[in-house]
Structure formats: structure tokens, C-alpha cells
Design an enzyme around this catalytic site. Structure first.
Site, PDB file in Angstrom:
ATOM      1  N   ASP A  57      -2.488 -24.441  -6.095  1.00 22.16           N
ATOM      2  CA  ASP A  57      -2.199 -25.875  -6.014  1.00 22.16           C
ATOM      3  C   ASP A  57      -2.920 -26.455  -4.800  1.00 22.16           C
ATOM      4  O   ASP A  57      -3.446 -25.718  -3.971  1.00 22.16           O
ATOM      5  CB  ASP A  57      -0.685 -26.132  -5.938  1.00 22.16           C
ATOM      6  CG  ASP A  57       0.004 -25.158  -5.003  1.00 22.16           C
ATOM      7  OD1 ASP A  57      -0.613 -24.757  -3.993  1.00 22.16           O
ATOM      8  OD2 ASP A  57       1.151 -24.784  -5.288  1.00 22.16           O
TER       9      ASP A  57
ATOM     10  N   ASP B 163      -2.457 -28.842  -1.577  1.00 17.28           N
ATOM     11  CA  ASP B 163      -1.563 -29.583  -0.688  1.00 17.28           C
ATOM     12  C   ASP B 163      -2.394 -30.432   0.258  1.00 17.28           C
ATOM     13  O   ASP B 163      -3.473 -30.044   0.692  1.00 17.28           O
ATOM     14  CB  ASP B 163      -0.686 -28.615   0.113  1.00 17.28           C
ATOM     15  CG  ASP B 163       0.257 -27.833  -0.791  1.00 17.28           C
ATOM     16  OD1 ASP B 163       0.621 -28.371  -1.861  1.00 17.28           O
ATOM     17  OD2 ASP B 163       0.599 -26.690  -0.444  1.00 17.28           O
TER      18      ASP B 163
ATOM     19  N   ASP C 270       1.767 -20.688   9.532  1.00 18.36           N
ATOM     20  CA  ASP C 270       2.065 -19.267   9.735  1.00 18.36           C
ATOM     21  C   ASP C 270       0.839 -18.421  10.092  1.00 18.36           C
ATOM     22  O   ASP C 270       0.779 -17.829  11.164  1.00 18.36           O
ATOM     23  CB  ASP C 270       2.843 -18.681   8.545  1.00 18.36           C
ATOM     24  CG  ASP C 270       2.258 -19.031   7.178  1.00 18.36           C
ATOM     25  OD1 ASP C 270       1.155 -19.617   7.123  1.00 18.36           O
ATOM     26  OD2 ASP C 270       2.893 -18.710   6.156  1.00 18.36           O
TER      27      ASP C 270
HETATM   28  P1  ATP Z   1       0.005 -19.989  -2.338  1.00 16.92           P
HETATM   29  O1  ATP Z   1      -1.334 -19.682  -2.870  1.00 16.92           O
HETATM   30  O2  ATP Z   1       0.995 -18.899  -2.572  1.00 16.92           O
HETATM   31  O3  ATP Z   1       0.537 -21.358  -2.707  1.00 16.92           O
HETATM   32  P2  ATP Z   1      -0.056 -21.157   0.284  1.00 16.92           P
HETATM   33  O4  ATP Z   1      -0.732 -20.687   1.547  1.00 16.92           O
HETATM   34  O5  ATP Z   1      -0.500 -22.458  -0.277  1.00 16.92           O
HETATM   35  O6  ATP Z   1      -0.200 -19.975  -0.742  1.00 16.92           O
HETATM   36  P3  ATP Z   1       2.579 -22.282   0.350  1.00 16.92           P
HETATM   37  O7  ATP Z   1       3.888 -21.584   0.339  1.00 16.92           O
HETATM   38  O8  ATP Z   1       2.192 -23.136  -0.792  1.00 16.92           O
HETATM   39  O9  ATP Z   1       1.490 -21.146   0.595  1.00 16.92           O
HETATM   40  O10 ATP Z   1       2.540 -23.107   1.708  1.00 16.92           O
HETATM   41  C1  ATP Z   1       1.504 -24.029   2.011  1.00 16.92           C
HETATM   42  C2  ATP Z   1       1.148 -23.942   3.483  1.00 16.92           C
HETATM   43  O11 ATP Z   1       2.285 -24.305   4.286  1.00 16.92           O
HETATM   44  C3  ATP Z   1       0.762 -22.551   3.968  1.00 16.92           C
HETATM   45  O12 ATP Z   1      -0.597 -22.293   3.745  1.00 16.92           O
HETATM   46  C4  ATP Z   1       1.089 -22.633   5.442  1.00 16.92           C
HETATM   47  O13 ATP Z   1       0.081 -23.303   6.156  1.00 16.92           O
HETATM   48  C5  ATP Z   1       2.326 -23.515   5.457  1.00 16.92           C
HETATM   49  N1  ATP Z   1       3.572 -22.713   5.408  1.00 16.92           N
HETATM   50  C6  ATP Z   1       4.284 -22.382   4.296  1.00 16.92           C
HETATM   51  N2  ATP Z   1       5.353 -21.644   4.610  1.00 16.92           N
HETATM   52  C7  ATP Z   1       5.351 -21.497   5.945  1.00 16.92           C
HETATM   53  C8  ATP Z   1       6.205 -20.845   6.882  1.00 16.92           C
HETATM   54  N3  ATP Z   1       7.279 -20.171   6.471  1.00 16.92           N
HETATM   55  N4  ATP Z   1       5.891 -20.930   8.198  1.00 16.92           N
HETATM   56  C9  ATP Z   1       4.806 -21.622   8.598  1.00 16.92           C
HETATM   57  N5  ATP Z   1       3.964 -22.236   7.784  1.00 16.92           N
HETATM   58  C10 ATP Z   1       4.214 -22.190   6.471  1.00 16.92           C
HETATM   59 MG    MG Z   2       0.364 -23.450  -1.983  1.00 22.14          MG
END
Ligand code: ATP
Ligand code: MG
Length: 440
Positions: free
Chosen positions: A65, A67, A144
Site C-alpha cells: 500500500d 502511505d 521503527d
Molecule cells: P508493509 O509492507 O507490511 O505494509 P510497512 O513498512 O508499510 O510494511 P506499516 O505497518 O504499514 O509497515 O507501517 C507504515 C510505516 O509506519 C512503517 O514503515 C514505519 O515507518 C511506521 N511504523 C509502523 N509501525 C511502527 C511502530 N510500531 N513503530 C514505529 N514506526 C512504525
Molecule cells: Mg504499509
């Protein structure tokens, strides 16, 4: 110790990668995400793609997705988009909807002000509130992993890197931003995220982040069971279930999610339960790769099968009937499990049905066989029987019988039912009681 002082190092200028210094092309960004980025930017706001979307594009992978992070406040975002809803009480996010696709727009957030002291964390250092707006740099530091903290700026198509994420990406390195112990204490779910990203991206976890992973698994006990269930789904239904399981076991985190399954595995040193679980995970990965549906109920049935059997044998030995032993054992293992991981009831119910149907599929009197076949969980129960056979239990003939039965027309089914075992077992019915285990 002041948390922010440890988390947020000295401010410095970011490394900027101009559009010819990276491989992100707008062709690979969802047109709806681009629409949102352009409109925010046109209204005078800063608008960037952030997080997993940027990371995956830089790696040449297809993002799950997209963001967006911006300096526009949620209310300002809403004014720009008719198809926009604000969600979240604690921290408001804007969801811009385009048919089935939702683009999430978050306002830049900051860690808490230093003079606020420890008011926003609990005694273990866990973040209780995370609701202060900030600038783009603040927003980078609160994320993170370094590879998750990169911004793609729609104003000039550059990638903005405050934390060394591009270098880590090139090295295949997953590194927490700041001091790992502090960051795991703030939010222990980051430990599960570390495992998930390392496996999914094929990255190494940097040694300091990795050491802390071995040491702080216990912090997961503070996390709400509902959130642990959500994270487990991402770990086990993300296409790399088997590797995720192995990594979780390696870091001793699996026990935090599935204590009874872990105890069974540790106690038996591999053997049948390990094979059954391994095949179930492998099966899940294959189904996902083929675009077939998966249900958590099936994996749960496999993960808890040995704890169930142990309870059941215990009850049988104390003189309880077969039926009651299974019911009570299922109650016990499921209620222990949901205390840790809030598996919704519709799934635990299905897990139970998969278990109860096993005997009916094996006993197979003509009446039972038809009833089992018409049960809404027949297919899952049949798959589970096949799984047990593949892991070494002596049910190959039963699986073959059911395979024929499903493929057969009406007349052939009648014939097969005629050959079904008469009520009360007989034939190979006696073998069902004692499970034979193939040597590991
Ligand atoms: P995915 O491909 O699984 O969606 P993602 O990196 O986009 O991976 P998300 O859970 O969608 O993960 O979160 C989006 C962003 O928000 C992450 O890339 C990170 O920068 C931030 N984030 C999410 N969860 C946390 C957390 N627990 N602590 C700090 N930052 C976080
Ligand atoms: Mg994501």
C-alpha cells in the site's frame, strides 16, 4: 534516563537523493496516491510517500500500500478531498477512499517534548501516547527501522533520508533507529516487526538490534492480545510463514505468541508435531503463492494439535468418554491460547470443528461419512487429515478414500459408501487410537 535524548540523535541535514540518483518511477506508484500527493502539494503543503511504499519501490518490489505523510493537519486534508474520512481518536489519520483503495494520509508526528519527562511512557518505557505533531525530520526519527523512514517528496521527486536508510537498504540491513532496547521498550511489537521484515525482505538484522531481540521478548507480555493476533496474521499470512516461524523460534519469540505449542515442540525435540506444523506452514505459503484463500483456523488447528492430544490423553486416562475428552481438551487449549493471542471466535470455532470432524472422517460409517461430507467444514477437515497423513500418521488410505469420494458421481459415491466401515469400527479402525509416529 531521558528517552528522547537517546532516541533522537543530534539534528543534521538529510542526505537527499535527487530523481536521477534513485530508481523510483511514478509509473510504479498507484495513480490514486499520486492524485493525493499532487493535490496536497498544489494546495501548498509538503507531501511525501513514506514507509513501506518507498522502501519497496527502492527495492524494486511491488508495495502493498502507499502511505502519505504531510505537514497538512487532518482537518486541512479533509477540506481538500470529498472522499476523505478522519479516523482514530488518539492520533487522527485521514483516509482518502478511491473505490476499494484507501490512501492513508498522516500528519508528521514528533516524539514528545523533552521537558515533558517520562509522562508519556509507562514504568517499562512503553509509549502510552504518541500524538504530537512535528516536522518531517521528527517524523523520520520516530519511525521503527531506518529502511522504513525514507520519504519520496512529490515536489521534486527526491528521496529524503535522515537516518541512513538508503545505505542500509543497499546493504540488506534492518536496523532500528536509535537505541534498540529503548525502541523495543517503547513498543515491543517492533520485535515482531523486525522478524517479519527481515524474513520478507531477506535482510540481516543488524547485530545490536538483534542482540536486544534475544533479550527482551518478555516485553511482549504487555501487549494487548488483539494486537498480537493482528501481528501474527501478518507473520503467518504474508507468504513466508515457514521462515517466519523458524525465525520466531530462533529468537525465542514464538513462545510469547503460542506458549503451549512451543512447550510441545521443546519437549518433543521435533518429531511429529514439528513435522505437522512445518507442513501446515508450508501449505499456507503455497496457497498464498497460488492466490488461494487461507484461514487462521487451519494453522491454529495444527499449532495446537499436540497440546490438544496431550490434554485429551490425560482426560481419557482419567476415565472420561472420548467425546467429552475432546470437548474439554479443546476448551482448555483454546482458552489458554486466546488469553495470549485474541483469535476471534469465528476462527477458534472453526478450529474446533476441524478437530471434531477428524474422528468422523476416520471412522466413516455410512451415516457418519455422509454427515461429515455435508458439514460446512468438511473441506478444511479433509485438508487437515491429509496434513496429518503427510506428517506421518497412518491415514493415507482414509485420505485416498475421501479424495475418491469427492471426485465421484452419485453412483460411485453409493458404491464407496457401501464399502465404508460399519458402525463401531473394525477393519483398520483400531489403529486410530494410538498414533504411530514416524521416526524424526
Ligand atoms: P508493509 O509492507 O507490511 O505494509 P510497512 O513498512 O508499510 O510494511 P506499516 O505497518 O504499514 O509497515 O507501517 C507504515 C510505516 O509506519 C512503517 O514503515 C514505519 O515507518 C511506521 N511504523 C509502523 N509501525 C511502527 C511502530 N510500531 N513503530 C514505529 N514506526 C512504525
Ligand atoms: Mg504499509
Amino acid at each position: 534516563m531521558n528517552i528522547e535524548a537517546k532516541v533522537t540523535p543530534l539534528r543534521h541535514a538529510p542526505r537527499i537523493y535527487t530523481r536521477d540518483e534513485h530508481n523510483i518511477s511514478r509509473r510504479n506508484i498507484s495513480p490514486n496516491a499520486l492524485k493525493v500527493l499532487y493535490r496536497l502539494n498544489g494546495a501548498g503543503f509538503r507531501a511525501c510517500l513514506v514507509g513501506g511504499g518507498v522502501r519497496d519501490l527502492l527495492l524494486g518490489r511491488e508495495p502493498k500500500d502507499f502511505d502519505i505523510a504531510t505537514d497538512a493537519r487532518p482537518e486541512q486534508v479533509r477540506e481538500l478531498f470529498r472522499n476523505c474520512r478522519l479516523i482514530g481518536r488518539r492520533f487522527r489519520l485521514a483516509h482518502v477512499r478511491f473505490g476499494p483503495e484507501i490512501i492513508e494520509v498522516a500528519t508528521f508526528r514528533a516524539p514528545h517534548a523533552e521537558d515533558e519527562g517520562q509522562a508519556h511512557v509507562n514504568d517499562e518505557g512503553r509509549i502510552l501516547r504518541d500524538n504530537v505533531y512535528g516536522g518531517i525530520e521528527d517524523d523520520a526519527w520516530r519511525r521503527d527501522f531506518t529502511v522504513n523512514a525514507l520519504f519520496y517528496d512529490i515536489a521534486d521527486f527526491s528521496v529524503i533520508d535522515y537516518v541512513g536508510g538508503v545505505e542500509d537498504l543497499k546493504q540488506g540491513l534492518l536496523r532500528l533507529i536509535g537505541d534498540p532496547e529503548t525502541r523495543y521498550r517503547e513498543d515491543p511489537v517492533r520485535m515482531l516487526r523486525a522478524v517479519r521484515f527481515a524474513v520478507k525482505l531477506g535482510f540481516r538484522i543488524d547485530p545490536v538490534s538483534e542482540r536486544a531481540l534475544f533479550e527482551h521478548g518478555g516485553l511482549l507480555e504487555q501487549i494487548a492480545p488483539a494486537r498480537l493476533f493482528d501481528e501474527s496474521l501478518k507473520l503467518f499470512h504474508g507468504g513466508c510463514a515457514l521462515q517466519s516461524f523458524e525465525a520466531l523460534r530462533h529468537y525465542d519469540l514464538f513462545a510469547r505468541l503460542f506458549p503451549s505449542a512451543d512447550a510441545a515442540l521443546a519437549h518433543l525435540h521435533g518429531g511429529f508435531p514439528a513435522t505437522l506444523i512445518g507442513h501446515a506452514l508450508d501449505n499456507t505459503d503455497q496457497r498464498i503463492a497460488e492466490g488461494k484463500p487461507v484461514t487462521p483456523a487451519f494453522l491454529l488447528a495444527a499449532l495446537l494439535w499436540d497440546p490438544l492430544e496431550e490434554q485429551r490423553q490425560h482426560l481419557l486416562a482419567s476415565g472420561v468418554s472420548e467425546h467429552e475428552a475432546l470437548e474439554v481438551a479443546a476448551d482448555t487449549v483454546i482458552s489458554q491460547q486466546v488469553a495470549r493471542l485474541a483469535v476471534p471466535r469465528r476462527f477458534t470455532q472453526m478450529t474446533r470443528e476441524i478437530w471434531t470432524l477428524q474422528e468422523r472422517l476416520i471412522k466413516r460409517s455410512p451415516k457418519r461419512a455422509l454427515r461429515a461430507f455435508e458439514h460446512p467444514r468438511f473441506r478444511a477437515a479433509y485438508d487437515f487429515l491429509a496434513l496429518r497423513a503427510s506428517a506421518g500418521e497412518p491415514f493415507d488410505d482414509d485420505v485416498a478414500w475421501w479424495t475418491d469420494f469427492q471426485d465421484a458421481d452419485e453412483a460411485a459415491r453409493e458404491a464407496l459408501l457401501g464399502s465404508a466401515k460399519s458402525a463401531g469400527g473394525g477393519g483398520n479402525g483400531s489403529r486410530r487410537r494410538r498414533r504411530r509416529r514416524k521416526p524424526a
